[in-house]
Design an enzyme around this catalytic site. Structure first.
Site, mmCIF file in Angstrom:
data_model
loop_
_atom_site.group_PDB
_atom_site.id
_atom_site.type_symbol
_atom_site.label_atom_id
_atom_site.label_comp_id
_atom_site.label_asym_id
_atom_site.label_seq_id
_atom_site.Cartn_x
_atom_site.Cartn_y
_atom_site.Cartn_z
ATOM 1 N N HIS A 246 0.287 45.285 -18.437
ATOM 2 C CA HIS A 246 -0.096 44.025 -18.014
ATOM 3 C C HIS A 246 -0.267 44.011 -16.456
ATOM 4 C CE1 HIS A 246 -0.113 39.648 -18.562
ATOM 5 N NE2 HIS A 246 0.841 39.549 -17.869
ATOM 6 N N ASP B 222 4.214 33.242 -11.858
ATOM 7 C CA ASP B 222 5.005 32.424 -12.768
ATOM 8 C C ASP B 222 6.108 33.141 -13.457
ATOM 9 O OD1 ASP B 222 3.433 34.006 -14.189
ATOM 10 O OD2 ASP B 222 3.445 32.708 -16.088
ATOM 11 N N HIS B 223 6.472 34.428 -12.723
ATOM 12 C CA HIS B 223 7.604 35.180 -12.918
ATOM 13 C C HIS B 223 8.431 35.792 -11.558
ATOM 14 C CE1 HIS B 223 6.613 35.799 -17.556
ATOM 15 N NE2 HIS B 223 5.464 35.383 -16.989
ATOM 16 N N ASP C 130 5.963 39.610 -20.094
ATOM 17 C CA ASP C 130 4.662 39.512 -20.675
ATOM 18 C C ASP C 130 4.154 40.862 -21.350
ATOM 19 O OD1 ASP C 130 4.696 37.117 -19.741
ATOM 20 O OD2 ASP C 130 3.051 36.916 -18.542
ATOM 21 N N HIS D 154 7.772 41.355 -13.972
ATOM 22 C CA HIS D 154 6.558 41.844 -13.224
ATOM 23 C C HIS D 154 6.181 40.698 -12.303
ATOM 24 C CE1 HIS D 154 5.435 38.867 -16.316
ATOM 25 N NE2 HIS D 154 4.201 38.779 -15.905
ATOM 26 N N HIS E 282 6.826 33.841 -22.548
ATOM 27 C CA HIS E 282 6.300 32.462 -22.654
ATOM 28 C C HIS E 282 6.532 32.052 -24.071
ATOM 29 C CE1 HIS E 282 3.918 32.339 -18.896
ATOM 30 N NE2 HIS E 282 3.939 33.831 -19.052
ATOM 31 N N HIS F 84 3.558 38.733 -11.244
ATOM 32 C CA HIS F 84 2.972 37.301 -11.469
ATOM 33 C C HIS F 84 3.734 36.311 -10.999
ATOM 34 C CE1 HIS F 84 0.017 39.140 -14.541
ATOM 35 N NE2 HIS F 84 -0.404 39.582 -13.524
#
Length: 288
Positions: free
Chosen positions: A137, A84-85, A159, A80, A197, A82
């Protein structure tokens, strides 16, 4: 211990590398920590020494590991959008020119060159990776499933599904997350679940609030707390285990003890909404 899942850790270059005991296993997964609590993954076709990287926010770390092992990174799988990905996608594209970067349709993740949809198949050497659409998400969140006829398959859930947990409904509705969890629940029970995570201990604390008499949750929380104290990972879980310990999965499956907790909810979708809102609000922490 990790042997509960039939797994064995072997350490190479300080990174834990997971080997599954079955000699028929065609793939190998390496867990690579990133940032404060993220997981990147390397999915390797053992026979052909080819590798896909999942959510490579720190690509240099992955490239170094692949080089040490004599493997070639041939694709990026983005769950996805975001940062941090997907935040390492541009960097890895500059470091490995021409590398295909996969991501979900309309997710607009950084540097994606190929958008994929439900049931599309991505080939990695001899491996076939199936796309599972799980929007909620983010608008185009996807999971990647690696089936295995003779042993355990694996699913990379980003996530959407965490061990004993569930992602926030940032871009979707309870119905959308219900649909996502239903799809994941229909994978073979022994499927290994690799989430985005390390949230397991906090997730299990909430799970124990929802179901205080659930012995599976109690045992898993004790194990996860010990793992964390020793700076060890708590992934992967399995689909079977999630059905026993995950309050969000159990709401989707209408397990009696979770439905009883969700007083006033009209159906499983409403129960999923309630447990997500309750966990986010956080008042339950004062009631443990």
């Amino acid at each position: 211990t990790q042997s509960t899942w039939g797994l064995m850790f072997v350490f190479r270059s300080s990174l834990p590398r997971l080997f599954l005991h079955s000699t028929k296993m065609a793939y190998e997964v390496t867990i690579v920590p990133a940032l404060s609590d993220n997981f990147m993954y390397m999915l390797s076709d053992k026979e052909n020494k080819l590798c896909a990287v999942i959510d490579p926010v720190d690509p240099e770390k992955l490239i170094s590991t692949a080089n040490q092992r004599g493997e070639k990174i041939t694709m990026v799988l983005t769950t996805h959008n975001h940062w941090d990905h997907a935040g390492g996608n541009k960097k890895i594209a500059s470091l490995i020119p021409g590398i295909p970067i996969y991501g979900g349709i309309n997710d607009n993740a950084e540097a994606v060159t190929k958008e994929v949809a439900q049931d599309e198949i991505i080939s990695l050497g001899s491996l076939k990776i199936k796309v599972i659409e799980t929007p909620c998400h983010t608008p185009g969140h996807v999971c990647y499933y690696v089936p295995s006829e003779n042993s355990q398959g694996a699913v990379f859930t980003g996530d959407t599904l965490f061990t004993a947990g569930c992602g926030n409904f940032n871009s979707g509705t309870p119905q959308m997350m219900y649909n996502a969890f239903k799809k994941l629940s229909e994978l073979p029970d022994n499927t290994l679940c690799y989430s985005g995570h390390e949230y397991t201990v906090s997730n299990l604390k909430y799970a124990s609030f929802v179901e205080p008499n659930n012995e599976d949750i109690k045992k898993k929380l004790e194990w996860a707390t010990n793992q964390s104290a020793n700076k060890l990972h708590t992934v992967p879980s399995t689909i079977s285990e999630e059905k026993k310990i995950n309050p969000f999965m159990r709401a989707v499956l209408s397990v009696d003890s979770v439905i009883q907790h969700c007083k006033g909810c009209v159906d499983a979708v409403d129960a999923l909404r309630m447990v997500r809102e309750e966990k986010t609000k956080g008042d339950w922490k004062n009631k443990l």
